[in-house]
Motif scaffolding. Structure first.
Motif, PDB file in Angstrom:
ATOM      1  N   ALA A 263       0.738  -1.292   0.062  1.00  0.00           N
ATOM      2  CA  ALA A 263      -0.115   0.110  -0.194  1.00  0.00           C
ATOM      3  C   ALA A 263       0.663   1.263  -0.226  1.00  0.00           C
ATOM      4  N   ARG A 264       1.993   1.299   0.843  1.00  0.00           N
ATOM      5  CA  ARG A 264       2.537   2.255   0.885  1.00  0.00           C
ATOM      6  C   ARG A 264       3.540   2.742  -0.555  1.00  0.00           C
ATOM      7  N   LEU A 265       4.081   1.662  -0.985  1.00  0.00           N
ATOM      8  CA  LEU A 265       4.760   1.932  -2.547  1.00  0.00           C
ATOM      9  C   LEU A 265       3.760   2.320  -3.547  1.00  0.00           C
ATOM     10  N   ALA A 266       2.549   1.685  -3.565  1.00  0.00           N
ATOM     11  CA  ALA A 266       1.576   2.300  -4.508  1.00  0.00           C
ATOM     12  C   ALA A 266       1.266   3.439  -4.183  1.00  0.00           C
ATOM     13  N   HIS A 267       1.021   3.776  -3.217  1.00  0.00           N
ATOM     14  CA  HIS A 267       0.635   5.344  -2.764  1.00  0.00           C
ATOM     15  C   HIS A 267       1.844   6.402  -3.385  1.00  0.00           C
ATOM     16  N   SER A 268       3.081   5.743  -3.058  1.00  0.00           N
ATOM     17  CA  SER A 268       4.186   6.666  -3.359  1.00  0.00           C
ATOM     18  C   SER A 268       4.282   6.853  -4.748  1.00  0.00           C
ATOM     19  N   LEU A 269       3.990   5.948  -5.578  1.00  0.00           N
ATOM     20  CA  LEU A 269       3.989   6.060  -6.930  1.00  0.00           C
ATOM     21  C   LEU A 269       2.949   6.777  -7.709  1.00  0.00           C
ATOM     22  N   GLY A 270       1.882   7.413  -6.985  1.00  0.00           N
ATOM     23  CA  GLY A 270       0.875   7.794  -7.429  1.00  0.00           C
ATOM     24  C   GLY A 270      -0.327   6.962  -7.932  1.00  0.00           C
ATOM     25  N   MET A 271      -0.332   5.631  -7.579  1.00  0.00           N
ATOM     26  CA  MET A 271      -1.548   4.693  -7.638  1.00  0.00           C
ATOM     27  C   MET A 271      -2.319   4.898  -6.303  1.00  0.00           C
ATOM     28  N   LYS A 272      -3.789   5.007  -6.772  1.00  0.00           N
ATOM     29  CA  LYS A 272      -4.729   5.172  -5.518  1.00  0.00           C
ATOM     30  C   LYS A 272      -4.676   3.699  -4.829  1.00  0.00           C
ATOM     31  N   THR A 273      -4.813   3.861  -3.669  1.00  0.00           N
ATOM     32  CA  THR A 273      -4.983   2.751  -2.811  1.00  0.00           C
ATOM     33  C   THR A 273      -6.241   2.650  -2.440  1.00  0.00           C
ATOM     34  N   ILE A 274      -6.826   1.365  -2.731  1.00  0.00           N
ATOM     35  CA  ILE A 274      -8.268   1.088  -2.590  1.00  0.00           C
ATOM     36  C   ILE A 274      -8.414   0.150  -1.310  1.00  0.00           C
ATOM     37  N   MET A 275      -9.227   0.331  -0.281  1.00  0.00           N
ATOM     38  CA  MET A 275      -9.673  -0.453   0.622  1.00  0.00           C
ATOM     39  C   MET A 275     -10.582  -0.833   0.750  1.00  0.00           C
ATOM     40  N   GLY A 276     -11.449  -1.902   1.499  1.00  0.00           N
ATOM     41  CA  GLY A 276     -12.730  -2.029   1.599  1.00  0.00           C
ATOM     42  C   GLY A 276     -13.275  -1.133   2.635  1.00  0.00           C
ATOM     43  N   ALA A 277     -14.391  -0.546   2.315  1.00  0.00           N
ATOM     44  CA  ALA A 277     -15.058   0.153   3.727  1.00  0.00           C
ATOM     45  C   ALA A 277     -15.628  -0.955   4.849  1.00  0.00           C
ATOM     46  N   PRO A 278     -15.983  -2.022   4.514  1.00  0.00           N
ATOM     47  CA  PRO A 278     -16.144  -3.011   5.762  1.00  0.00           C
ATOM     48  C   PRO A 278     -15.142  -3.171   6.072  1.00  0.00           C
ATOM     49  N   ASN A 279     -14.005  -3.592   5.708  1.00  0.00           N
ATOM     50  CA  ASN A 279     -12.748  -3.594   6.492  1.00  0.00           C
ATOM     51  C   ASN A 279     -12.480  -2.681   7.376  1.00  0.00           C
ATOM     52  N   LEU A 280     -12.882  -1.167   7.008  1.00  0.00           N
ATOM     53  CA  LEU A 280     -12.679  -0.195   8.084  1.00  0.00           C
ATOM     54  C   LEU A 280     -13.799  -0.147   9.175  1.00  0.00           C
ATOM     55  N   VAL A 281     -15.061  -0.459   8.773  1.00  0.00           N
ATOM     56  CA  VAL A 281     -16.091  -0.534   9.693  1.00  0.00           C
ATOM     57  C   VAL A 281     -15.750  -1.642  10.722  1.00  0.00           C
ATOM     58  N   ARG A 282     -15.367  -2.812  10.214  1.00  0.00           N
ATOM     59  CA  ARG A 282     -14.966  -4.057  11.362  1.00  0.00           C
ATOM     60  C   ARG A 282     -13.816  -4.071  11.964  1.00  0.00           C
TER      61      ARG A 282
END
Length: 383
Positions: A263-282
């Motif tokens: 996730a960190r490398l993707a973000h640093s390269l300008g790629m958007k990091t997509i995560m699941g909202a259920p992951n955050l809620v849970r």
């Protein structure tokens, strides 16, 4: 036709103002600070005015078309029920995630998954032609790289299907989401009731399919994406190698990275990091991978997707504003509006700005609970 929304807390790109907007012919034509004393228009009485939510990955329709084992619901009715679900939680643009694959890794070798995908697409398209859907439905094609026929199936969809994203998916055990083969064995045994000897044969078949087809399919699908100007994303990226490979192919996003390093490398390269909202809620991944909260804490969370729970999108965005994360509200709302819109080239929506589509939602936030009150799409109230 003009519509005025007044006395709202308007969430802009980088600030929240108390003010009013004017909508003309489905587009935001004016934004102004201050209380408006006229009695015309819609009085928000201090509620939040947000852009309509943009959901970049939803599997929700599957539960409507297959509500029980061995039960298939008519696809048009399933599409309408799914649409009611998403509009009812503030989603005005949704990318329906479709797996075309007959790959062994997905249990689709009997052709059932491809048949289901075709029924979903056909049901949505029929409803769109009948003007029966309130949200805008686009398609997110999940391309299983180990399927020998995947490229042909993509081409058979035709050029008129509104595809906004291709995701490069590889569920082969021993890497990505199933780096630990023991986790893969437990998951497959639970889901498909296979014996140890059957799992051994399945493992050999999946590894063989990956060796044969994953490389050529990856290159061919990336080429189609470039040719048709469709956004490309990696999926279940777990390593530096995974991210660098996705970036080299022109991916604009990494969907559901399984490690914080990826996730960190993707973000640093300008790629958007997509995560699941259920992951955050849970508070955790259902497969034990990196949590959305950890990505948010490390500053590498860009986009939330509802995945399999539509209502989680609005809930998760507001959760980002609470401790220990403490996002500013505009930054939090961007994870479910402007960021997913920009990741798939939808530059006409996802923000409250002059010239943007008037896809809007009214939200009252009380005691930590975001309550959806109204939804507009292109200036027309749909909920």
């Amino acid at each position: 036709m003009n519509e005025i929304i007044r006395n709202a807390r308007i969430v802009l790109d980088d600030e929240v103002i108390v003010g009013n907007i004017t909508v003309t012919n489905g587009v935001i034509s004016n934004i102004a600070n201050g209380e408006l004393r006229t009695k015309s228009g819609v009085d928000f009485d201090g509620d939040y005015l947000l852009p309509g939510l943009v959901d970049i990955h939803s599997d929700n329709i599957e539960k409507h078309i297959s509500p029980r084992p061995n039960v298939t619901w008519p696809s048009t009715f399933a599409a309408m029920a799914h649409d009611a679900d998403v509009v009812g939680v503030g989603i005005t643009t949704i990318l329906d995630a479709i797996s075309l694959s007959n790959a062994i890794s997905l249990g689709g070798a009997d052709g059932s998954r491809t048949k289901l995908a075709r029924e979903i697409i056909d049901g949505i398209r029929v409803c769109q032609k009948a003007d029966a859907l309130k949200a805008e439905h686009l398609f997110h094609i999940r391309c299983e790289l180990t399927d020998v026929d995947m490229v042909d199936r993509i081409r058979q969809l035709g050029d008129d299907l509104p595809i906004s994203m291709f995701t490069l998916v590889d569920h082969t055990p021993g890497q990505r989401v199933f780096r630990d083969i023991g986790t893969w064995r437990n998951y497959r045994k639970k889901g498909r009731g296979l014996s140890d000897s059957e799992l051994d044969r399945l493992l050999d078949a999946e590894l063989d399919a990956q060796r044969r087809y994953a490389g050529p399919n990856r290159l061919a699908i990336a080429a189609i994406a470039r040719e048709r100007k469709i956004a490309l994303a990696g999926h279940d990226d777990s390593s530096v190698e995974d991210i660098n490979e996705a970036a080299a192919l022109g991916s604009s996003a990494s969907e559901f990275p399984t490690t914080i390093e990826a996730a960190r490398l993707a973000h640093s390269l300008g790629m958007k990091t997509i995560m699941g909202a259920p992951n955050l809620v849970r508070g955790k991944s259902h497969l034990g991978n990196v949590s959305a909260q950890e990505c948010a804490e490390k500053g590498v969370l860009d986009i939330l997707a509802s995945d399999y729970v539509p209502v989680s999108l609005l809930q998760a965005a507001f959760m980002l504003t609470s401790e220990p994360l403490g996002y500013a509200l505009p930054q939090a709302i961007a994870t479910v509006t402007s960021n997913p819109a920009s990741a798939c080239g939808l530059t006409d929506r996802g923000r409250i700005s002059i010239g943007s589509k008037a896809d809007l939602i009214r939200v009252r936030y009380t005691d930590g609970l975001p309550v959806l009150r109204c939804v507009w799409r292109s200036g027309v109230r749909v909920h």
